[in-house]
Motif scaffolding. Structure first.
Motif, short mmCIF file in Angstrom:
data_model
loop_
_atom_site.label_atom_id
_atom_site.label_comp_id
_atom_site.label_asym_id
_atom_site.label_seq_id
_atom_site.Cartn_x
_atom_site.Cartn_y
_atom_site.Cartn_z
N ARG A 38 -9.79 -3.64 -4.85
CA ARG A 38 -8.57 -4.45 -4.74
C ARG A 38 -7.96 -4.27 -3.36
N GLU A 39 -7.37 -5.33 -2.88
CA GLU A 39 -6.87 -5.30 -1.50
C GLU A 39 -5.58 -4.49 -1.38
N ILE A 40 -5.50 -3.80 -0.25
CA ILE A 40 -4.27 -3.09 0.08
C ILE A 40 -3.94 -3.40 1.54
N ARG A 41 -2.66 -3.53 1.84
CA ARG A 41 -2.27 -3.77 3.24
C ARG A 41 -1.29 -2.70 3.65
N THR A 42 -1.68 -1.91 4.60
CA THR A 42 -0.81 -0.84 5.08
C THR A 42 -0.29 -1.20 6.46
N PRO A 43 0.78 -0.53 6.92
CA PRO A 43 1.33 -0.85 8.23
C PRO A 43 0.35 -0.55 9.36
N VAL A 44 0.52 -1.26 10.45
CA VAL A 44 -0.32 -1.07 11.62
C VAL A 44 0.12 0.20 12.37
N VAL A 45 1.35 0.59 12.19
CA VAL A 45 1.88 1.77 12.86
C VAL A 45 2.10 2.89 11.83
N LEU A 79 -0.38 3.41 16.93
CA LEU A 79 -1.08 2.23 16.42
C LEU A 79 -2.37 2.71 15.77
N ARG A 80 -2.58 2.35 14.54
CA ARG A 80 -3.72 2.93 13.82
C ARG A 80 -5.05 2.71 14.53
N PRO A 81 -5.82 3.77 14.73
CA PRO A 81 -7.13 3.63 15.36
C PRO A 81 -8.23 3.42 14.33
N GLU A 82 -7.92 3.57 13.08
CA GLU A 82 -8.89 3.36 12.00
C GLU A 82 -8.09 3.24 10.71
N ALA A 83 -8.75 2.87 9.63
CA ALA A 83 -8.01 2.50 8.43
C ALA A 83 -7.92 3.60 7.39
N THR A 84 -8.94 4.47 7.35
CA THR A 84 -9.03 5.41 6.25
C THR A 84 -7.78 6.28 6.09
N ALA A 85 -7.31 6.82 7.20
CA ALA A 85 -6.16 7.72 7.11
C ALA A 85 -4.95 7.02 6.48
N SER A 86 -4.73 5.78 6.86
CA SER A 86 -3.60 5.04 6.29
C SER A 86 -3.77 4.80 4.80
N VAL A 87 -4.98 4.42 4.42
CA VAL A 87 -5.22 4.13 3.01
C VAL A 87 -5.04 5.41 2.19
N VAL A 88 -5.54 6.50 2.72
CA VAL A 88 -5.39 7.77 2.02
C VAL A 88 -3.91 8.14 1.91
N ARG A 89 -3.19 7.96 2.99
CA ARG A 89 -1.76 8.24 2.98
C ARG A 89 -1.05 7.44 1.89
N SER A 90 -1.38 6.18 1.81
CA SER A 90 -0.75 5.31 0.82
C SER A 90 -1.16 5.72 -0.60
N PHE A 91 -2.42 6.07 -0.75
CA PHE A 91 -2.94 6.52 -2.04
C PHE A 91 -2.14 7.71 -2.55
N LYS A 104 -10.50 1.85 -6.25
CA LYS A 104 -11.32 1.20 -5.22
C LYS A 104 -10.42 0.25 -4.43
N LEU A 105 -10.32 0.50 -3.15
CA LEU A 105 -9.40 -0.28 -2.31
C LEU A 105 -10.13 -0.84 -1.10
N TYR A 106 -9.65 -1.99 -0.65
CA TYR A 106 -10.16 -2.47 0.64
C TYR A 106 -9.02 -3.01 1.48
N ALA A 107 -9.23 -2.98 2.79
CA ALA A 107 -8.21 -3.45 3.73
C ALA A 107 -8.91 -4.18 4.87
N ILE A 108 -8.28 -5.23 5.34
CA ILE A 108 -8.82 -5.99 6.47
C ILE A 108 -7.72 -6.10 7.51
N GLY A 109 -8.05 -5.76 8.75
CA GLY A 109 -7.00 -5.91 9.75
C GLY A 109 -7.37 -5.28 11.08
N PRO A 110 -6.44 -5.36 12.04
CA PRO A 110 -6.69 -4.87 13.40
C PRO A 110 -6.52 -3.35 13.53
#
Length: 420
Positions: A38-45, A79-91, A104-110
């Motif tokens: 399922r999609e998750i969107r976390t902040p870029v910062v 500015l996030r250099p990768e996504a995993t840390a943010s997703v884990v933080r949110s988790f 199971k999570l996924y994220a798409i972004g810069p």
RNA sequence: GUGGGUGUAGCUCAAUUGGUUAGAGCACUGGGUUGUGGCCCCAGAGGCUGCCGGUUCAAGUCCGGUCACUCACCCCA
């Protein structure tokens, strides 16, 4: 006035290339969601600390590639250099562990890394990122790779190879690191300055070195994959069996070293030989200690990221650009028809037909040329003659056929022809 | 951060040893007798040759600097 340029390494994605981006995103969502992500969107910062703790203080990313800035009040943001840390933080923060649907999570972004740009490497780049928490069975590791392969197949990508290895757990990696270090210390005089430094920081990196002396020195060095503990070896063995069951082709690459400190056990990379030096289209692995390291419960994790720019570069190389063409073009001749055509175009758009019209008067010939260039399937021709009879003509550009009909029934007829 | 390469029209490229008004193809616009596309033909528009300085009678061309892009090292997606 001087025109203002975009920031180095941060690119516009122009209309001509946008179709690939949309396609890649659509297919990614379809595939990931069919596997229960399922999609998750976390902040870029995020707070800088999240990355320095998560990715590892001594990694290149944290040491020299992050966009970090003060936010006043002694706070440092990045500015996030990768996504995993943010997703884990949110988790952790949202206690998603309690939600059985949020494993199971996924994220798409810069993502942002301040490296020197080159082919396939940009300062702002985009990733499709997938993470799974709380499953230790290597069955999942195999499923993740199966899914990754399925995704690439759906896009029609060829010429990539899946490399797989195991980095062992925290304990067996530590003891391996020691034995590798003592092996290399005996040959320290033949190592390049970079590798001498690596010896202390992370001796595993010497395997990546391309300097001749280091390449020789590393010959005969102990291999991590041979040195992992029995539990890790068993995990890897079972992973390989599952990959075989699933028919996923891969090669074991004992030299696969990932640059983020959090990886444990299974690691993998999708490699291409068509992007110059940037050969990893996607990669990932297990990170069984990360959630705890970031202040969460003792929960295992595995994930991967796909580099969208790299993937799209390859797809464009292989399959060219995808173009978007309008359903129809409204060509008018004369003033009365112009007004009528304008209204008709809006009406056709209202029912969902992609309709093109020009706002200035020009010859029918130039209108037809334009319709052709745009790739319109149909052209509605509306002259003052037709208008006075309350009619219009529909021309099928490919068939070169043309028919007259009342203006009021144009919309319905167009729908029938196009099957919409 | 360190190297190498390249900057001429929207794009891809030309321009004899420095020498007249910087060209071509594609793309764009218009036209080729009444209101019909692709091919073909004609015409048109489009350039402070990245920018600054130097050498020279003369610089797109040589030199220096600068900026941009690019490839590689490094690292990674």
């Amino acid at each position: 006035m001087e025109p203002i340029q975009a920031v180095k390494g941060m690119n516009d994605i122009l209309p001509d290339e946008i179709e690939w981006w949309r396609k890649v995103e659509t297919v990614a969502r379809e595939v990931l969601e069919s596997f229960g992500y399922r999609e998750i969107r976390t902040p870029v910062v995020e707070k800088t600390e999240l990355f320095s703790r998560g990715i590892g203080e001594s990694t290149d990313i944290v040491e020299k590639e992050m966009y970090t800035f003060p936010d006043g009040h002694n706070k440092w943001l990045t500015l996030r250099p990768e996504a995993t840390a943010s997703v884990v933080r949110s988790f952790i923060q949202n206690n998603l562990q309690a939600n059985p649907l949020a494993r199971k999570l996924y994220a798409i972004g810069p993502m942002f890394r301040r490296e020197r740009p080159q082919k396939g490497r940009y300062r702002q780049f985009h990733q499709i990122d997938a993470e799974v928490f709380g499953v230790e069975d290597p069955m999942l590791d195999a499923e993740v790779m199966f899914m990754l392969r399925l995704f690439l197949e759906r896009l029609g990508l060829t010429g990539v190879v899946l490399h797989v290895s195991s980095l062992g757990c925290k304990e067996c990696r530590a003891s391996y690191r020691d034995s590798l270090r003592s092996f290399l210390e005996a040959k320290v005089e033949s190592l390049c300055p970079d590798c001498r430094r690596r010896l202390n920081v992370n001796p595993l990196r010497t395997f990546d070195c391309k300097v001749g002396g280091c390449k020789e020195a590393i010959q005969g060095a102990p291999i991590l994959l041979d040195a992992i503990c029995p539990a890790c070896a068993d995990h890897f063995q079972r992973l390989r069996e599952h990959l075989k069951e699933l028919g996923v082709e891969y090669m074991v690459d004992p030299r696969l070293v990932r640059g983020l400190d959090y990886y444990t056990r299974t690691t993998f990379e999708v490699i291409t030989d068509r992007l110059g030096a940037q050969n990893a289209v996607g990669g990932g692995g297990r990170y069984d200690g990360l959630v705890k390291e970031l202040g969460g419960p003792e929960v295992s994790g595995i994930g991967f990221a796909i580099g969208m720019e790299r993937l799209i570069l390859l797809l464009q190389q292989e399959q060219g650009l995808a173009a978007r063409t309008p359903d129809l073009y409204v060509a008018t001749i004369g003033e009365a028809a112009r007004g009528k055509g304008f209204l008709l175009a809006q009406q056709l758009r209202s029912i969902g037909l992609e309709t093109e019209i020009d706002y200035e008067n020009a010859s029918l010939k130039s209108r037809m040329r334009r319709a052709d260039k745009l790739g319109a399937k149909l052209v509605v021709i509306l002259g003052d003659d037709e208008v006075s009879r309350g009619e219009a003509q529909i021309r099928d550009m490919a068939e070169k056929t043309q028919e007259s009909l009342p203006i009021a029934s144009v919309a319905e007829r167009v729908r029938t022809i196009l099957g919409k």
